[in-house]
Motif scaffolding. Structure first.
Motif, short mmCIF file in Angstrom:
data_model
loop_
_atom_site.label_atom_id
_atom_site.label_comp_id
_atom_site.label_asym_id
_atom_site.label_seq_id
_atom_site.Cartn_x
_atom_site.Cartn_y
_atom_site.Cartn_z
N ASP A 1 0.70 -1.10 0.11
CA ASP A 1 0.21 -0.11 0.08
C ASP A 1 0.94 1.24 -0.06
O ASP A 1 1.61 1.47 1.04
CB ASP A 1 -0.92 -0.01 1.29
N ARG B 1 -8.95 -5.26 12.02
CA ARG B 1 -8.41 -4.37 11.11
C ARG B 1 -7.70 -4.92 9.85
O ARG B 1 -6.80 -5.65 10.10
CB ARG B 1 -7.31 -3.28 11.91
N VAL B 2 -7.91 -4.25 8.65
CA VAL B 2 -7.59 -4.39 7.50
C VAL B 2 -6.88 -3.32 6.98
O VAL B 2 -7.07 -2.24 6.83
CB VAL B 2 -8.25 -5.06 6.62
N ASP B 3 -5.86 -3.41 6.02
CA ASP B 3 -5.12 -2.41 5.01
C ASP B 3 -5.24 -3.01 3.38
O ASP B 3 -5.52 -4.27 3.22
CB ASP B 3 -3.53 -2.44 5.40
N PRO B 4 -5.45 -1.95 2.66
CA PRO B 4 -5.22 -2.39 1.41
C PRO B 4 -4.16 -3.24 0.93
O PRO B 4 -3.17 -2.86 1.34
CB PRO B 4 -5.21 -1.03 0.65
N VAL B 5 -4.29 -4.27 0.05
CA VAL B 5 -3.23 -5.03 -0.25
C VAL B 5 -2.31 -4.36 -1.47
O VAL B 5 -0.98 -4.72 -1.32
CB VAL B 5 -3.77 -6.33 -0.90
N ASP C 1 -9.12 -7.88 -1.58
CA ASP C 1 -8.61 -6.55 -1.68
C ASP C 1 -7.84 -6.07 -0.44
O ASP C 1 -7.36 -5.07 -0.55
CB ASP C 1 -9.98 -5.46 -1.82
N GLU C 2 -7.65 -7.06 0.47
CA GLU C 2 -7.16 -6.40 1.79
C GLU C 2 -6.13 -7.62 2.37
O GLU C 2 -5.96 -8.63 1.88
CB GLU C 2 -8.33 -6.10 2.75
N VAL C 3 -5.23 -6.98 3.26
CA VAL C 3 -4.29 -7.89 3.97
C VAL C 3 -4.34 -7.42 5.29
O VAL C 3 -4.81 -6.24 5.99
CB VAL C 3 -3.00 -7.41 3.37
N TRP C 4 -4.28 -8.39 6.26
CA TRP C 4 -4.09 -8.01 7.78
C TRP C 4 -3.24 -9.37 8.27
O TRP C 4 -2.80 -10.05 7.86
CB TRP C 4 -5.45 -8.20 8.44
N ARG D 1 0.43 3.94 2.95
CA ARG D 1 0.70 3.58 4.25
C ARG D 1 1.52 4.62 5.08
O ARG D 1 2.57 5.20 4.54
CB ARG D 1 1.86 2.17 4.42
#
Length: 353
Positions: A96, A193-197, A155-158, A99
Motif C-alpha cells: 500500500d 483491522r485490514v489494510d489495502p493489499v 482486496d485487503e491484507v491483515w 501507508r
C-alpha cells in the motif's frame, strides 16, 4: 534499470552465500528428522529484514531487487530457513503506497516471524473470490513455526496472531513433499483491522520466484559437477551431447526466468504500467525453470539420480513445493496472457492488473 548488480547487492549476495553454504546438508537432514531452525535462521531474520522494505513501511529505501538477490542464494543452497517466507509476508504488508504507519520493529528485525497465508488463485481472479470460506488458508509454509500470519483477502491484507490460533486448534499440519518446508492448513478468525493489499501480492510473488530461480541454479550446478567428473566409455559424460544439451537448456531457462524476475521487481518498484504482466510472467517462468532443471539433474545422474542417497531429488522437492505457492505456473501464464490482451484492447497507458 541497471544491467548489472550494484556493489551493495553483490555484497548482500556474498554475505548470504557464506551463511547458506555453512548449512550444507540441512535439507537432507530434514527428510528423517523433520524441520528444525538452521544456524542461519536467526542471523538472516535479524540482519536482513529491512531488505526490500520501502521507507513508508519503516525501511531504509532498499530496492526489492536487494531482497531477491539474497533469497535467490538461499534457494540455490536449499537452506531450510523461515527467512524467505517471512520476507514474503513482509512484502505483502508493503504493497500500500499510502501507508502512513511503519511496520513494527519486532517484525523488521525478526523478533516476530511472520508467514504468508494466501488463497490458491483460480482462473476467476486472485485471491479466489469463489472460495466458500475465505478465512481458511491451505498449505501455509512454516505455519506451526511462525508468530503470526499475513493474510491476503480479495482486496485487503491483515495480520493474524499465531498463538491465538494455536489455542483454538486453528493450525493443522500437513505432510509436506519437502520436509524442509513444513506446511499446514490454517483456520483464521475475522479480522478487526485490514489494510489495502495494493501491490503486496506482486511483491510476495517475486520473492517466491527468486527462490525458484535459486533452486534451478543449484540443481544445474549439482548436475554440472556430475557431468564434469563422471566418466563413461572413457570420457566424462559432459562431453556427450545428450548430457550437455540438457544442461544448456536448463541454464537458458533459468537465466530467462531470473532476468524476468529482476525486471518485474524493478517494474513494481517504479510503478510501471506493465508490472502486473511481468510479475505473472516471472513466476510462471521461474517455476518451470526450477522443475525442469531439477528433472534434468536427476536425468544427468542416471540410475543413481533416482535414489534417496543422491541429492537431485531434494531440488525437485523444493521446486514443486515453491511452484505451488502463490499460484502455479499455468495460472500465472493465463493471467499474463489475459492482461496483455486487456492492455492491447485498452490502448497505451492502461493499467495492467
Amino acid at each position: 534499470m541497471h544491467a548489472t548488480f550494484t556493489q551493495e547487492q553483490q555484497e548482500i549476495g556474498g554475505t548470504v552465500a557464506a551463511l547458506a553454504k555453512a548449512q550444507a546438508g540441512a535439507a537432507r537432514a530434514a527428510l528423517s528428522a523433520g524441520w528444525r531452525p538452521c544456524a542461519a535462521d536467526g542471523p538472516l531474520l535479524r540482519d536482513f529484514g529491512l531488505l526490500g522494505v520501502p521507507e513508508s513501511a519503516g525501511g531504509v529505501g532498499s530496492a526489492l531487487i536487494d531482497l531477491l538477490v539474497a533469497v535467490e542464494v538461499l534457494g540455490e543452497q536449499l537452506v531450510p530457513t523461515r527467512f524467505a517466507a517471512h520476507a514474503g509476508a513482509v512484502q505483502l504488508l508493503c504493497g500500500d503506497d499510502r501507508r502512513s504507519v511503519p511496520l513494527p520493529d519486532e517484525i523488521l528485525d525478526g523478533r516476530r516471524v511472520l508467514t504468508p497465508a494466501v488463497d490458491v488463485p483460480s482462473m476467476a481472479g486472485w485471491p479466489d473470490r469463489s472460495v466458500p470460506d475465505p478465512l481458511v488458508r491451505t498449505l501455509v509454509p512454516y505455519a506451526a513455526q511462525a508468530d503470526g500470519f499475513v493474510v491476503a483477502g480479495p482486496d485487503e491484507v491483515w495480520i493474524a496472531d499465531a498463538a491465538a490460533l494455536a489455542e483454538r486448534a486453528g493450525v493443522t499440519e500437513r505432510r509436506s513433499f519437502d520436509p524442509s518446508v513444513p506446511l499446514s492448513d490454517v483456520s483464521l478468525s475475522t479480522p478487526q483491522r485490514v489494510d489495502p493489499v495494493g501491490t503486496g501480492l506482486w511483491r510476495a510473488t517475486l520473492v517466491v520466484a527468486a527462490e525458484l530461480c535459486g533452486v534451478a541454479q543449484g540443481a544445474i550446478e549439482l548436475a554440472a559437477e556430475q557431468a564434469r567428473t563422471r566418466v563413461q566409455f572413457g570420457r566424462v559424460i559432459g562431453s556427450f551431447q545428450g548430457v550437455a544439451f540438457q544442461l544448456a537448456e536448463a541454464a537458458t531457462a533459468r537465466k530467462a526466468a531470473w532476468d524476468l524476475t529482476l525486471y518485474a521487481a524493478w517494474a513494481v518498484d517504479n510503478r510501471r504500467p506493465d508490472a502486473g504482466i511481468q510479475v505473472h510472467a516471472a513466476k510462471a517462468a521461474a517455476g518451470k525453470a526450477a522443475v525442469f532443471a531439477a528433472e534434468r539433474g536427476i536425468q544427468v545422474h542416471g540410475g543413481m539420480g533416482i535414489t534417496m542417497e543422491a541429492d537431485p531429488h531434494l531440488f525437485l522437492r523444493r521446486a514443486l513445493v515453491l511452484d505451488a505457492r502463490l499460484g502455479r505456473g499455468r495460472w500465472h501464464r493465463h493471467r499474463a496472457g489475459a492482461l496483455r490482451i486487456e492492455a492491447r484492447l485498452a490502448g497505451p497507458g492502461h493499467p495492467t492488473d
